[in-house]
Write a protein that holds these residues in place. Structure first.
Motif, short mmCIF file in Angstrom:
data_model
loop_
_atom_site.label_atom_id
_atom_site.label_comp_id
_atom_site.label_asym_id
_atom_site.label_seq_id
_atom_site.Cartn_x
_atom_site.Cartn_y
_atom_site.Cartn_z
N PHE B 29 47.97 13.94 28.44
CA PHE B 29 48.18 15.39 28.42
C PHE B 29 47.70 15.96 27.08
O PHE B 29 47.80 15.32 26.04
CB PHE B 29 49.65 15.74 28.64
CG PHE B 29 50.10 15.53 30.06
CD1 PHE B 29 49.89 16.50 31.02
CD2 PHE B 29 50.70 14.33 30.44
CE1 PHE B 29 50.29 16.30 32.34
CE2 PHE B 29 51.09 14.12 31.76
CZ PHE B 29 50.89 15.11 32.71
N THR B 34 52.14 21.22 27.92
CA THR B 34 51.48 20.98 29.19
C THR B 34 52.18 19.88 29.96
O THR B 34 52.38 19.96 31.18
CB THR B 34 50.00 20.59 28.96
OG1 THR B 34 49.39 21.58 28.13
CG2 THR B 34 49.25 20.50 30.28
N ALA B 38 53.95 20.20 33.59
CA ALA B 38 53.55 19.30 34.68
C ALA B 38 54.76 18.54 35.23
O ALA B 38 54.88 18.34 36.45
CB ALA B 38 52.48 18.33 34.20
N SER B 215 47.16 14.44 34.39
CA SER B 215 47.07 14.89 32.99
C SER B 215 45.66 15.31 32.60
O SER B 215 45.49 16.17 31.74
CB SER B 215 47.55 13.78 32.05
OG SER B 215 46.69 12.65 32.07
N ASP B 219 43.89 21.61 35.66
CA ASP B 219 45.14 22.38 35.64
C ASP B 219 46.30 21.43 35.97
O ASP B 219 46.72 21.33 37.12
CB ASP B 219 45.04 23.51 36.68
CG ASP B 219 46.23 24.46 36.63
OD1 ASP B 219 47.29 24.06 36.09
OD2 ASP B 219 46.11 25.58 37.15
#
Lengths: 77, 267
Positions: B29, B34, B38, B215, B219
């Protein structure tokens, strides 16, 4: 054979780098010398490939030339 | 008739229970934010982590995992020998206070394929020390059985090489491995997109582990959501029972009652 230096320190290897520590330094001292908080959870230590339990950090002394690895969880598959 | 549960029943592994059939790998990632987004989108309650020297491992990941309501599955990624993997496992247990462990003993840096001998040897030692071993393995059903006999809590066959995104190259082997062992099977490595995860569940796997596919997608939270739906879809489909494959077509619409629509003879 590495031994105690004239200034009372010993040379060890900590996370791959040479490090001079007091002759009576403990594992806990090395963790702190590497910039980590010894009371932080999530850290573990091996000396010459043997894991030292956290409960023994403050009483485990180091010998010259020993290899200390201090690890933490990080991102990984 | 009751609808299939939108929130499926937990599944049992390693003496515990997990709700999600999507295990999230935390590697790859761009940043912690992020990863956190996720994780929320994935709905995972188990996340892999690696052990590294503290100067290469900034703190904060564990907090992000726990904030997401997940537990950690430490791995031995990067170990090329049974001995290294065993020591890494012991470090992980000491650091993270869990006996769950994803065992990886890698054969070489080009293929990143698991070393069968080293994996089996390490699994025996670690199971004997009380670890709940999730063993990363090739898609060999016989090796899967040997790992189960060694005391592994789960086997994790690869779909294709780590990070390759090639999907499940040998679905037949995965289904044979599924039949060969009683412990949970978690498809690990090589998944490229959500449909690969659905296929894994349809083949009878209990769960998948996805890292790179999520990752390193454009997106990650969106792909994590796609994987979440995919494992649920695959699990529902596996339980529903697919139709047999047929060589020729078979109409689903009955022929009885077909109206006669020929034009008449008259004017």
């Amino acid at each position: 054979m590495a031994t105690q230096e004239h200034d009372g320190t010993i040379g060890i290897e900590a996370n791959g780098e040479p490090l001079a520590v007091a002759a009576d330094a403990t594992v806990r001292d090395v963790v702190a010398a590497l910039g980590a908080d010894p009371d932080e959870r999530g850290i573990a230590v091996a000396v010459d490939g043997a894991v030292i339990p956290r409960s023994a950090w403050a009483t485990t002394r180091l010998a010259p030339a020993q290899r200390v690895e201090v690890v933490r969880a990080t991102a990984g598959g | 008739m009751p609808r299939p549960a939108a929130d499926p029943a937990p599944w049992a592994v390693a003496g515990g229970e997990l709700r999600s059939r999507l295990i999230l790998g935390s590697g790859g990632f761009a940043d912690l934010a992020t990863f956190g987004a996720a994780l929320e989108a994935a709905g995972s309650d188990l996340v892999t982590v690696a052990m590294r020297r503290i100067d290469q491992a900034p703190p904060g990941l564990l907090d992000a995992i726990h904030a997401g309501g997940a537990r950690v599955l430490p791995n031995t990624a990067g170990c090329y020998s049974a001995d290294d993997a065993i020591t890494t496992a012991r470090l992980a247990r000491e650091a993270l206070e869990t006996d769950w462990l994803k065992l990886e003993v890698i054969a070489d840096p080009v293929t990143l394929l698991p070393d069968p001998e080293g994996t089996l040897a390490a699994a025996r030692v670690l199971a004997g020390e009380g670890f709940r071993v999730f063993a990363y393995t090739s898609d060999d059903p016989v090796l899967g059985r040997r790992l189960e006999e060694a005391g592994c809590a789960a086997v994790m066959p690869l779909g294709s090489p780590i990070g390759s995104g090639l999907g499940i190259l040998n679905p037949h082997a995965i289904s044979l491995l599924r039949e060969a062992v009683a412990v949970p099977v978690v498809l690990d490595a090589g998944l490229g997109t959500a449909s690969d995860a659905a296929l894994a569940l349809e083949l009878g796997c209990d769960a998948v582990l996805a890292a790179t596919a999520i990752s390193r997608s454009a997106d990650p939270p969106r792909m994590a959501a796609a994987f979440r739906h995919a494992v649920e879809a695959g699990h529902l489909a596996a339980g529903a029972g697919r139709v047999p494959r047929r060589r020729h077509a078979q109409a689903s619409t009955p022929t009885a009652g077909l109206p006669d629509l020929k034009p008449g003879d008259g004017a």
